[in-house]
Design a protein around this motif. Structure first.
Motif, PDB file in Angstrom:
ATOM      1  N   ALA A 121      42.198  63.659 111.069  1.00 36.79           N
ATOM      2  CA  ALA A 121      43.264  64.567 111.200  1.00 36.79           C
ATOM      3  C   ALA A 121      42.888  66.002 110.656  1.00 36.79           C
ATOM      4  O   ALA A 121      43.181  66.992 110.990  1.00 36.79           O
ATOM      5  N   ASN A 122      42.196  66.105 109.347  1.00 38.60           N
ATOM      6  CA  ASN A 122      41.827  67.324 108.675  1.00 38.60           C
ATOM      7  C   ASN A 122      40.664  67.824 109.458  1.00 38.60           C
ATOM      8  O   ASN A 122      40.615  68.953 109.582  1.00 38.60           O
ATOM      9  N   GLU A 123      39.670  66.945 110.073  1.00 39.00           N
ATOM     10  CA  GLU A 123      38.694  67.468 110.845  1.00 39.00           C
ATOM     11  C   GLU A 123      39.241  68.338 112.127  1.00 39.00           C
ATOM     12  O   GLU A 123      38.881  69.392 112.501  1.00 39.00           O
ATOM     13  N   ILE A 124      40.338  67.883 112.658  1.00 33.68           N
ATOM     14  CA  ILE A 124      40.877  68.123 113.855  1.00 33.68           C
ATOM     15  C   ILE A 124      41.630  69.843 113.470  1.00 33.68           C
ATOM     16  O   ILE A 124      41.306  70.460 114.189  1.00 33.68           O
ATOM     17  N   LEU A 125      42.473  69.560 112.361  1.00 35.80           N
ATOM     18  CA  LEU A 125      43.171  70.511 112.005  1.00 35.80           C
ATOM     19  C   LEU A 125      42.122  71.851 111.746  1.00 35.80           C
ATOM     20  O   LEU A 125      42.612  72.965 112.117  1.00 35.80           O
ATOM     21  N   PRO A 181      41.877  78.275 114.235  1.00 31.09           N
ATOM     22  CA  PRO A 181      41.746  79.810 114.723  1.00 31.09           C
ATOM     23  C   PRO A 181      42.509  79.783 116.032  1.00 31.09           C
ATOM     24  O   PRO A 181      43.194  80.835 116.115  1.00 31.09           O
ATOM     25  N   ILE A 182      42.828  78.835 116.640  1.00 30.89           N
ATOM     26  CA  ILE A 182      43.576  78.872 117.988  1.00 30.89           C
ATOM     27  C   ILE A 182      45.155  78.749 117.646  1.00 30.89           C
ATOM     28  O   ILE A 182      45.889  78.863 118.632  1.00 30.89           O
ATOM     29  N   MET A 183      45.394  77.980 116.514  1.00 30.29           N
ATOM     30  CA  MET A 183      47.034  77.423 116.518  1.00 30.29           C
ATOM     31  C   MET A 183      47.551  78.115 115.122  1.00 30.29           C
ATOM     32  O   MET A 183      48.729  78.024 115.144  1.00 30.29           O
ATOM     33  N   ILE A 184      47.134  79.106 114.626  1.00 30.48           N
ATOM     34  CA  ILE A 184      47.258  79.756 113.460  1.00 30.48           C
ATOM     35  C   ILE A 184      48.585  80.180 113.545  1.00 30.48           C
ATOM     36  O   ILE A 184      49.471  80.559 112.515  1.00 30.48           O
ATOM     37  N   ASN A 185      49.214  80.962 114.830  1.00 35.61           N
ATOM     38  CA  ASN A 185      50.211  81.405 115.033  1.00 35.61           C
ATOM     39  C   ASN A 185      51.388  80.502 115.633  1.00 35.61           C
ATOM     40  O   ASN A 185      52.481  80.855 115.827  1.00 35.61           O
ATOM     41  N   ALA A 187      47.794  69.366 118.565  1.00 35.39           N
ATOM     42  CA  ALA A 187      49.071  69.066 117.543  1.00 35.39           C
ATOM     43  C   ALA A 187      49.300  67.559 117.735  1.00 35.39           C
ATOM     44  O   ALA A 187      49.438  66.727 116.626  1.00 35.39           O
ATOM     45  N   GLY A 188      49.435  66.997 118.804  1.00 33.82           N
ATOM     46  CA  GLY A 188      49.961  65.657 119.104  1.00 33.82           C
ATOM     47  C   GLY A 188      48.632  64.809 118.554  1.00 33.82           C
ATOM     48  O   GLY A 188      48.784  63.752 117.977  1.00 33.82           O
ATOM     49  N   TYR A 189      47.424  65.422 118.817  1.00 36.76           N
ATOM     50  CA  TYR A 189      46.105  64.523 118.240  1.00 36.76           C
ATOM     51  C   TYR A 189      46.182  64.515 116.744  1.00 36.76           C
ATOM     52  O   TYR A 189      46.040  63.395 116.042  1.00 36.76           O
ATOM     53  N   VAL A 190      46.555  65.695 116.010  1.00 37.29           N
ATOM     54  CA  VAL A 190      46.485  65.568 114.542  1.00 37.29           C
ATOM     55  C   VAL A 190      47.687  64.737 114.055  1.00 37.29           C
ATOM     56  O   VAL A 190      47.398  63.730 113.195  1.00 37.29           O
ATOM     57  N   TYR A 191      48.736  64.822 114.867  1.00 37.71           N
ATOM     58  CA  TYR A 191      49.909  63.987 114.231  1.00 37.71           C
ATOM     59  C   TYR A 191      49.563  62.502 114.635  1.00 37.71           C
ATOM     60  O   TYR A 191      50.118  61.571 113.775  1.00 37.71           O
ATOM     61  N   THR A 192      48.970  61.912 115.568  1.00 34.92           N
ATOM     62  CA  THR A 192      48.814  60.509 115.847  1.00 34.92           C
ATOM     63  C   THR A 192      47.813  60.168 114.814  1.00 34.92           C
ATOM     64  O   THR A 192      47.770  59.019 114.105  1.00 34.92           O
TER      65      THR A 192
END
Length: 638
Positions: free
Chosen positions: A486-490, A495-499, A471-476
């Motif tokens: 950001a889109n690539e990371i997201l 699959p591991i963050m969907i919840n 999440a920190g990586y996407v935000y930065t």
């Protein structure tokens, strides 16, 4: 004397009286002292630490030794008698503690008393060793840390440029390994032990230059998994997986480990270890060295010395420490306080236990950051800093301690010291995922997006399933304007963050920064549904609503805020920016700054960058020591 000093003096007088009343009782314990004072162990420790900078056990020892010193001066009792009269069961330990405290043995001290007063003064005045020691004692541990920073070359502008470490080339590691949670036969009894063993073996493998070690936060997700080794290895992107079983009884600990190659699930190496409980730490060293050898790693003398360091020789202290670390993982206020009790118990048993001091500092820092304390925030900050400096004093190779020190300095906007502390942490622990992640956040705060993204990537490689790190990586990435990354990371981590509420928060933030306010709002709503207490989701949503012209909803939100609180002033500033009322927003930012609060990314936030030449904005940068970094930042304000 101030009122506070008077209260501390009275408190210490009361505590001293109780200890002196029980001076001959060698079984007199901290628990009994707590009962006498009607205080919890944690509260007692905090009060004594604040007044004397000593732990409770060391303060009790100090009173006993001062009484012993008095008896040496005024009586003819022999050394053993004085030991027993001051509550020391062992004359040998009494002599050891006396030497540690006064730099002279009890018998030598008594002998010295027979010399003339003038000779004693002369000896003290002209003893070069004593003069040197006094100089360093006055300097203090904090001074030593800063001196070490200077010795390592982090001076002047070099504060702001991270050193080159092996962590930059993690992809070149010849081997990669994940250690799965060990299985215990008695879950309730063995969980904290198995957690601690895995974590400490991981720590001992990290210094090997050619081994990439996956963080425990990612491997923990495969506890009790039904996935096979190939599935796990592929998910964690490693070549080898270590599995283990642990059995503990009253006297013995048995560990059975297996090293498996992911590609073909071939068993490379297996070993069974059985040792008395007090030999657990030594057993971990052997396990780590055997894993390294199985992965064809060389163990040079310097590395061997580091790997074989035992954090404490007291098995009970280590057990208390592991319990405390287990409790701290939940992050609840109740368990953080309970963890402090365990760490303090560990220090009572071993006052030189670096990792226990480090964990106390971490617990206090967590309580501040999680909002569990407001009235005591400054006091807790001081406790955290004192304990982390103690951790460094007793282990100069404790990379995590330097990183926590860096976090504490950053919280105080002491950016030069923070970055220097992190540089040392990265030299010592280049493959610690959290150290890299924390450092990336500090780089973001000072607007160095290149360095922030670089260390985000390292942290992500080391901890591939950690939602907070991703999440920190996407935000930065979004903050830096690199929407493609950001889109690539997201997409990769969905699959591991969907919840996780963080997934929807950072997705909403990414859409917001691309101007898709309609797309951002449903993501913020989902984030708030999953975690209503995470208020950044709400303030970002209000910014988006304001941009879409839904003025009344934003005004209702502003009405609900308490602008006598700094954090609410920050939220108001973002809402006003959404309404395109920059003067009101800037006024709210000034109010927040006057309350001692600024946005963690105040300098790096493009939303605020339109004021970069405004006197109020520049004043806030100056007050929070961010001005030296401002000129290097470039924003597209169109």
């Amino acid at each position: 004397m101030s009122a506070k000093e008077g209260q501390e003096a009275q408190f210490l007088h009361t505590v001293t009286e109780i200890i002196e009343k029980n001076i001959q009782n060698d079984d007199f314990s901290i628990e009994q002292l707590c009962q006498e004072l009607n205080l919890s162990r944690t509260h007692l420790h905090r009060k004594i630490k604040a007044a004397t900078d000593l732990s409770t056990s060391l303060f009790i020892r100090k009173i006993r030794l001062e009484k012993a010193k008095e008896l040496l001066e005024k009586t003819d009792h022999n050394i053993s008698e004085i030991a027993y009269l001051t509550g020391n069961k062992s004359p040998q330990n009494f002599s050891k503690y006396f030497i540690e405290t006064y730099g002279i043995s009890p018998s030598a001290y008594r002998k010295k008393l027979k010399t003339s007063v003038q000779k004693k003064v002369d000896a003290i005045t002209f003893d070069p060793k004593r003069t040197s020691a006094s100089k360093w004692q006055k300097m203090g541990v904090a001074g030593l840390v800063l001196a070490l920073m200077c010795i390592l070359g982090f001076a002047g502008r070099q504060y702001f440029f991270p050193v080159k470490t092996n962590s930059n080339n993690l992809g070149s590691a010849s081997s990669s390994i994940a250690i799965l949670p060990f299985q215990g036969e008695s879950r309730l009894e063995d969980d904290f032990l198995s957690e601690g063993i895995v974590e400490d073996i991981l720590a001992k493998l990290m210094p090997f230059e050619n081994i990439k070690v996956i963080s425990k936060a990612s491997t923990e997700q495969f506890k009790d998994t039904k996935k096979n080794i190939q599935q796990i290895g592929k998910r964690l992107e490693v070549q080898y997986v270590l599995t283990g079983k642990i059995r503990a009884n009253k006297d013995l600990i048995t560990i059975q480990v297996e090293l498996i190659q992911v590609a073909d699930q071939q068993l490379i190496w297996t070993k069974r270890y059985e040792q008395p409980k007090e030999e657990l730490l030594a057993m971990q060293v052997v396990v780590a060295e055997n894993i390294a050898k199985a992965l064809n790693q060389t163990l040079d003398p310097k590395l061997k010395q580091r790997i074989e360091r035992i954090p404490t020789s007291n098995s009970e202290a280590y057990t208390a420490f592991l319990r405390g670390r287990h409790l701290m993982r939940s992050r609840t206020q109740e368990n953080l306080l309970k963890s402090l009790d365990q760490f303090l118990l560990a220090l009572d048993l071993d006052p030189e236990f670096s990792e226990a001091y480090e964990s106390i500092a971490r617990a206090y820092h967590l309580m501040i950051n999680l909002g569990y304390t407001t009235a005591q925030a400054e006091e807790f900050e001081n406790f955290a800093e004192k304990n982390i400096l103690k951790a460094i004093e007793f282990n100069r190779s404790n990379g995590t301690a330097y990183a926590i020190l860096g976090n504490l300095y950053a919280d105080q906007y002491r950016w030069e010291e923070a970055i220097s502390a992190f540089n040392i942490a990265l030299e010592l622990s280049p493959k610690d995922a959290l150290v890299n992640y924390w450092f990336s956040l500090k780089m973001r705060s000072i607007g160095d997006f290149d360095q922030a993204l670089k260390y985000h990537q390292i942290a992500s490689d080391l901890d591939p399933l950690h939602p907070v790190i991703h999440a920190g990586y996407v935000y930065t990435s979004a903050l830096a304007g690199d929407f493609e990354l950001a889109n690539e990371i997201l997409e990769k981590v969905e699959p591991i963050m969907i919840n996780s509420f963080l997934f929807y928060f950072v997705k909403g933030n990414l859409l917001l920064r691309q101007g898709d306010f309609e797309g951002a709002i449903p993501n913020y709503e989902k984030a708030l549904e999953l975690n209503p207490s995470f208020k950044p989701s709400e303030s970002d949503m209000m910014y988006s609503l304001g941009k879409l012209g839904q003025r009344q909803e934003v005004l209702d939100y502003l009405e609900s805020l308490d602008q006598t609180r700094g954090i609410d002033c920050l939220r108001a500033a973002k809402a006003f920016m959404g309404l395109e009322e920059p003067d009101a927003a800037l006024n709210s930012l000034k109010q927040a700054a006057d309350f001692g609060v600024i946005d963690d990314d105040f300098l790096a936030e493009p939303i605020f960058a339109s004021w970069r030449n405004h006197p109020i904005y520049l004043d806030i940068l100056e007050r929070y020591n961010l001005a030296p970094f401002a000129d290097a930042l470039e924003f597209d304000l169109n």
